[in-house]
Design an enzyme around this catalytic site. Structure first.
Site, PDB file in Angstrom:
ATOM      1  N   ASN A   7       0.782  -1.200  -0.089  1.00  0.00           N
ATOM      2  CA  ASN A   7       0.152  -0.110  -0.039  1.00  0.00           C
ATOM      3  C   ASN A   7       0.882   1.184   0.173  1.00  0.00           C
ATOM      4  OD1 ASN A   7      -1.700   2.012   0.444  1.00  0.00           O
ATOM      5  ND2 ASN A   7      -2.531   1.019   2.309  1.00  0.00           N
ATOM      6  N   ARG A  84      -2.598  -2.239  -3.343  1.00  0.00           N
ATOM      7  CA  ARG A  84      -3.819  -1.411  -3.087  1.00  0.00           C
ATOM      8  C   ARG A  84      -3.516  -0.117  -4.016  1.00  0.00           C
ATOM      9  NH1 ARG A  84      -5.052   3.274   1.483  1.00  0.00           N
ATOM     10  NH2 ARG A  84      -7.446   3.195   0.899  1.00  0.00           N
ATOM     11  N   HIS A 173     -12.820   2.706   0.492  1.00  0.00           N
ATOM     12  CA  HIS A 173     -12.653   1.731   1.278  1.00  0.00           C
ATOM     13  C   HIS A 173     -13.228   0.515   0.816  1.00  0.00           C
ATOM     14  CE1 HIS A 173     -12.544   5.305   4.462  1.00  0.00           C
ATOM     15  NE2 HIS A 173     -11.403   4.590   4.275  1.00  0.00           N
ATOM     16  N   ARG A 234      -9.498  15.507   7.486  1.00  0.00           N
ATOM     17  CA  ARG A 234     -10.586  15.791   6.229  1.00  0.00           C
ATOM     18  C   ARG A 234     -11.969  16.157   6.820  1.00  0.00           C
ATOM     19  NH1 ARG A 234     -10.253  10.518   3.451  1.00  0.00           N
ATOM     20  NH2 ARG A 234      -8.412   9.741   3.950  1.00  0.00           N
ATOM     21  N   GLY A 326     -14.161   2.513  15.038  1.00  0.00           N
ATOM     22  CA  GLY A 326     -15.302   1.612  14.952  1.00  0.00           C
ATOM     23  C   GLY A 326     -15.305   0.304  15.873  1.00  0.00           C
ATOM     24  N   GLU A 354      -8.100  -5.260   5.730  1.00  0.00           N
ATOM     25  CA  GLU A 354      -7.887  -4.838   3.939  1.00  0.00           C
ATOM     26  C   GLU A 354      -6.687  -5.852   3.704  1.00  0.00           C
ATOM     27  OE1 GLU A 354      -8.876  -0.349   3.667  1.00  0.00           O
ATOM     28  OE2 GLU A 354      -8.474  -0.755   5.701  1.00  0.00           O
TER      29      GLU A 354
END
Ligand code: ADP
Length: 369
Positions: A7, A84, A173, A234, A326, A354
């Site tokens: 990534n 990725r 995502h 962001r 989360g 991921e």
């Protein structure tokens, strides 16, 4: 199969060697601050490695990683490299073997993701040089969302901006949502095709997706990863009039606005302290007002964005939390849910992975049935 998952960001390379059978990463780590006195961190089982290295570019970062693999005996039996790639545009609805045509399309999509696709391409070029014998696969953040219908992906802008300039919502995502959909279905002992879910991925970047019978039906990120929820740095959705206002009344130019919305906003901008939720929770506990307000805005806006996905689904089997925040923060989940009490629903926590999704995709692409 052992897959090297890469990534590549603008100044970092995250790596992991993932065994698709066990689902475990035997070694993982990151090279950060490529270009200026880079640092290398890795973990292999219980062992940790940390050192300053000389890596002026992605290729040299990968040289270091490759040598490190040799030293710790992790260079054996790597069958493929899975990358990725952030923006696949409208061309890619699934993962693909990288060839010259694919490279050309990723490059074309750089216009839509100028911060992400160019470093992804640098990573692919470096990996091709360092591992010339291995097949390379691209796994796109956007691919999962290509099932979103046009009434959900079109903005209320003149249609030619979509037709001629590809201005539409893409979402990101995707690997996380796909992984969590699969795991949630396993947990509920159903097929993904029987389920309607809203998945909230809350990490440094945050977004939610409505997953209808296994396919993305809508999501909160848009053309770029700026739309929707308030994130680490962001801003999430804002009145586009703010852009006009800041330009006209404060003279903010493109660079300043770009930096403001991507790097200086969100939890960091609101709190004036940090983009890291753990640090903000600690500060809020100590009565720090900036941290408290940042957390309140984050949770309310997360709830509002989750609720905005309800029209995409005929019913809701579960709301699923994933990502660093989360998965780990009960107080944040509780606060978000307190704004959603009007909706009665099952709530689940499902850890994302991921890297494993990229590795299993890579295996599927290269193993010809
Ligand atoms: P990325 O999006 O970069 O993959 P992660 O999914 O790891 O990031 O999420 C990082 C965020 O998760 C940070 O804001 C971090 O503070 C937060 N986080 C991790 N653990 C906890 C925790 N126990 N409580 C609250 N926040 C946490």
């Amino acid at each position: 199969m052992r897959v090297l998952v890469l990534n590549c960001g603008s100044s970092s390379v995250k790596f992991a060697v993932v065994d698709t059978r066990s689902g475990e990463a035997s070694v993982s780590g990151v090279v950060e601050e490529i270009g200026l006195g880079a640092s290398f961190k890795a973990k292999k089982g219980e062992e940790s490695f940390k050192t300053k290295i000389n890596a002026p570019n992605h290729s040299q970062a990968l040289d270091y990683i490759q040598n490190f693999f040799k030293e710790v005996g992790e260079d054996r039996d790597i069958a493929a490299v899975g990358h990725r790639v952030v923006h696949g545009g409208e061309k890619f609805s699934k993962s693909v073997l990288i060839d010259s045509e694919v490279l050309k399309t990723i490059e074309e999509n750089s216009l839509l993701a100028p911060l992400h696709n160019p470093p992804n391409l640098q990573g692919i070029a470096a990996a091709k040089k360092n591992f010339p014998e291995l097949p390379q696969v691209a796994v796109f953040d956007t691919a999962f969302h290509q099932s979103i219908p046009n009434h959900a992906y079109l903005y209320g802008l003149p249609y030619y901006l979509y037709k001629e300039h590809k201005v539409r919502r893409y979402g990101f995502h995707g690997s996380s949502f796909r992984f969590v959909t699969k795991k949630t279905a396993e947990l509920l002992k159903k097929s993904p095709k029987e389920l309607c879910l809203i998945i909230a991925h809350l990490g440094n970047g945050c977004s939610a997706a409505a997953v209808k019978f296994g396919e993305s039906a809508d999501t909160t990120l848009g053309l770029t990863p700026l739309e929707g929820m308030v994130m680490g740095t962001r801003c999430g959705s804002i009145d586009p009039g703010i852009v006009l206002h800041l330009n006209r009344s404060l003279g903010y130019d493109f660079e300043k606005l770009n930096n403001l919305f991507n790097k200086k906003s969100g939890l960091l901008g609101l709190s004036g302290i940090s983009s890291d939720m753990r640090i903000l929770l600690e500060n809020a506990e100590n009565g720090e007002e900036g941290a408290k307000i940042a957390i309140e805005v984050f949770c309310y806006r997360a709830a509002k964005e989750i609720a905005s996905l309800m029209p995409a689904l005929p019913n809701l089997d579960a709301l699923v939390f994933t990502g660093g925040i989360g998965e780990n923060s009960e107080p944040i989940r509780k606060k978000i849910l307190s704004h959603l009490e009007i909706f009665k629903m099952q709530v689940l926590i499902v850890p994302t992975n991921e890297e494993l999704m990229i590795a299993t995709d890579t295996e599927e692409v290269i193993v010809v049935p």
